[in-house]
Design an enzyme around this catalytic site. Sequence first.
Site, PDB file in Angstrom:
ATOM      1  N   LYS A  24     -72.317 -34.252-110.992  1.00 46.46           N
ATOM      2  CA  LYS A  24     -71.488 -33.048-110.911  1.00 46.46           C
ATOM      3  C   LYS A  24     -71.910 -32.160-109.740  1.00 46.46           C
ATOM      4  O   LYS A  24     -71.108 -31.411-109.198  1.00 46.46           O
ATOM      5  CB  LYS A  24     -71.593 -32.275-112.231  1.00 46.46           C
ATOM      6  CG  LYS A  24     -70.677 -31.065-112.338  1.00 46.46           C
ATOM      7  CD  LYS A  24     -70.799 -30.453-113.718  1.00 46.46           C
ATOM      8  CE  LYS A  24     -70.025 -29.155-113.839  1.00 46.46           C
ATOM      9  NZ  LYS A  24     -70.166 -28.552-115.183  1.00 46.46           N
ATOM     10  N   ASP A  38     -74.886 -17.543-118.302  1.00 44.83           N
ATOM     11  CA  ASP A  38     -74.766 -18.983-118.574  1.00 44.83           C
ATOM     12  C   ASP A  38     -75.637 -19.771-117.592  1.00 44.83           C
ATOM     13  O   ASP A  38     -75.250 -20.004-116.455  1.00 44.83           O
ATOM     14  CB  ASP A  38     -73.300 -19.398-118.446  1.00 44.83           C
ATOM     15  CG  ASP A  38     -73.076 -20.887-118.720  1.00 44.83           C
ATOM     16  OD1 ASP A  38     -74.040 -21.570-119.096  1.00 44.83           O
ATOM     17  OD2 ASP A  38     -71.932 -21.353-118.552  1.00 44.83           O
ATOM     18  N   ASP A  84     -66.702 -30.222-122.245  1.00 51.78           N
ATOM     19  CA  ASP A  84     -67.658 -29.603-121.330  1.00 51.78           C
ATOM     20  C   ASP A  84     -68.306 -30.733-120.550  1.00 51.78           C
ATOM     21  O   ASP A  84     -69.210 -31.404-121.045  1.00 51.78           O
ATOM     22  CB  ASP A  84     -68.699 -28.804-122.121  1.00 51.78           C
ATOM     23  CG  ASP A  84     -69.851 -28.296-121.236  1.00 51.78           C
ATOM     24  OD1 ASP A  84     -69.692 -28.295-119.996  1.00 51.78           O
ATOM     25  OD2 ASP A  84     -70.899 -27.910-121.793  1.00 51.78           O
ATOM     26  N   GLU A 102     -66.528 -21.999-117.193  1.00 47.32           N
ATOM     27  CA  GLU A 102     -67.515 -22.156-118.269  1.00 47.32           C
ATOM     28  C   GLU A 102     -67.887 -20.846-118.967  1.00 47.32           C
ATOM     29  O   GLU A 102     -67.912 -20.799-120.204  1.00 47.32           O
ATOM     30  CB  GLU A 102     -68.744 -22.874-117.722  1.00 47.32           C
ATOM     31  CG  GLU A 102     -68.464 -24.354-117.435  1.00 47.32           C
ATOM     32  CD  GLU A 102     -69.548 -25.037-116.632  1.00 47.32           C
ATOM     33  OE1 GLU A 102     -70.565 -24.378-116.320  1.00 47.32           O
ATOM     34  OE2 GLU A 102     -69.383 -26.233-116.299  1.00 47.32           O
TER      35      GLU A 102
END
Length: 614
Positions: free
Chosen positions: A71, A200, A9, A176
Amino acid sequence: MDDIVIGIDLGTTTSCISVYAKGRIRILENDRGARVTPSFIYFPPEGGTVIGEYAKTMSLQKPENGIYKMKRLIGRQFDDTYIQKTLEYFPFVITSGISNFPVIYVKQNNTTIQKTPQQLCTIILQELKKYAEAKLNQIVNKVVITVPAYFNVTQREVTLAAAKDAGFTVLKLLNEPTAAALAYYFDNDITENHISLVYDLGGGTFDVAILQKKADNVEVLCVDGDCQLGGHDLDNCILNYIVEVLRKDYRYNAKIDPGAKRRLRNKCEEAKKDLSSANKALITINGMVPKHPRIIITLTRSVFEEKASKLFKKTIDILHNCLVESKISKQSIQEVILCGGSTRIPKIQKMISDYFGGKQLNNSIHPDECVAEGAALQAAMLSTSKKQDIELLEMVDVVPLSLGFGRLGREMLVIIRRNTKIPAKGSQIFINRDESHTSFSTGIYEGERTDVRKNRYLGKLSIDGLLPAPPEQLRVTFTLNIDSNGILTAKAEERLSNMVKEVKVNYTRGDKSEFEIKNSLLAAVENQETDKKFTKFVRIKQYLIQYLIRFLYNFDKQKLHYKSIKIFCEKTRYDLYDMEVEQEERVKNLYEEVKVKCYAIAKKHKFVYLPKEL
């Protein structure tokens, strides 16, 4: 030695490594014994790099050398509206580099070094690779990496490139929320046709996914999200509040001091975590403000909730849109699964529960580790190692919005419909209208409206240098293909000339926010009658343009001399291109006029290639 495949992850805030072997999932700790590693890089002035928690600590000395949230930068243009809005929150220098992609500048060893977001992600992945190999006591080359569901093609490709540079072969990029659901299904005995929703909210991104467990697969029914919404933005809400308190009460501007902002951000992150279990948090500021050696600011949970209320509501709006798009009722959702560290916030949990009528939320999976665990499970399914034998469970993702080409009359020609399972592929044959047609060009669009101008433009696909041919004799196949990693490729192919043109398309996101794109779904529902009217109008318009082009082709081939008819046809043909649906009556009148002036001539001289009459 077995070729073990791990799951990673690669998070905006923290990263986590996991492996499935010998029937169980194991989180692989870093060199400090921690189960998660901050996605933070510090470049000491004297040289080298430091990764993780220690990097955060060292960056307090020189904030401009501490790089984080990379990211959020990968695969985005420097002038992207999000990057421009958030520049003030970063202590390090970001400027425009090659092809307008962002570049981070850091001073080290008395020189200035440049690092792209891809290179920074590579550094993180290299470090994670070392941790995995140390724990497993073997070389690890293969990996499954998770990405936000709404990462666009550029962001996915940059992630793949960064992993390759780190020494990995990526077997799959796994969304994800899908990974989180996989971890949940592994730990729980779930009956067939069970429908769950994954909420999420991580450090940098937000995803919602609705999934259905079937006999031997998990099917993603719908996804939604925002790649620029997460705990980092909640930290900014607190940071803005503290900066304003310091400005108003102490006449101190923390924005001009990168070191102060770095220290304050750490305090804000800690305060946010404290407010998940307490009604107030104390933010202590030592030695920062002149004449005030120590300042204590009390932040209550209610103030935090007020400052972050718009962001909280935005997540619920996205959740709602996901249900509307999937046409699944609230009552059909059997489980709401929470994932991501920011779901620990009580207000968020209450808003989700209230939305579902007081439903009990599922907190059974670890919010910080479940995505990595899901990646490890997917990795085991793709592994050939005997240590990683696992019951196969197919993961089926879907296309979030319809994809297609623009055709004559600005009509949307859908090639791959929304919620089609990935991988997906669709084609359409385009034919030439006259012999001068030696090239084809079309726009690629995402959306649900019949008028392409009301959808999102993704790019252009062109093919030229084709051999001249009579009408309908030249055929070009236009294809859209989405692979298992969610990367869209558009291809045009003409076999007789052996001509092929292929482009990869940035299709899932861009300058528009996820909420704006999802509004296009609601707009399609609200404008059904308008779209039906447009389709009816464009059919007449398409017919007339094609008829006049081919009429003139025959006219010139036979060298006829009806001068007034030719002038009428040429003028009408070009006028039609710019006519809008508001001129529907005018187009209908032209249709009748063409029938009167042209049909008899076409019949008398035996014109060919004419389209069939409406």
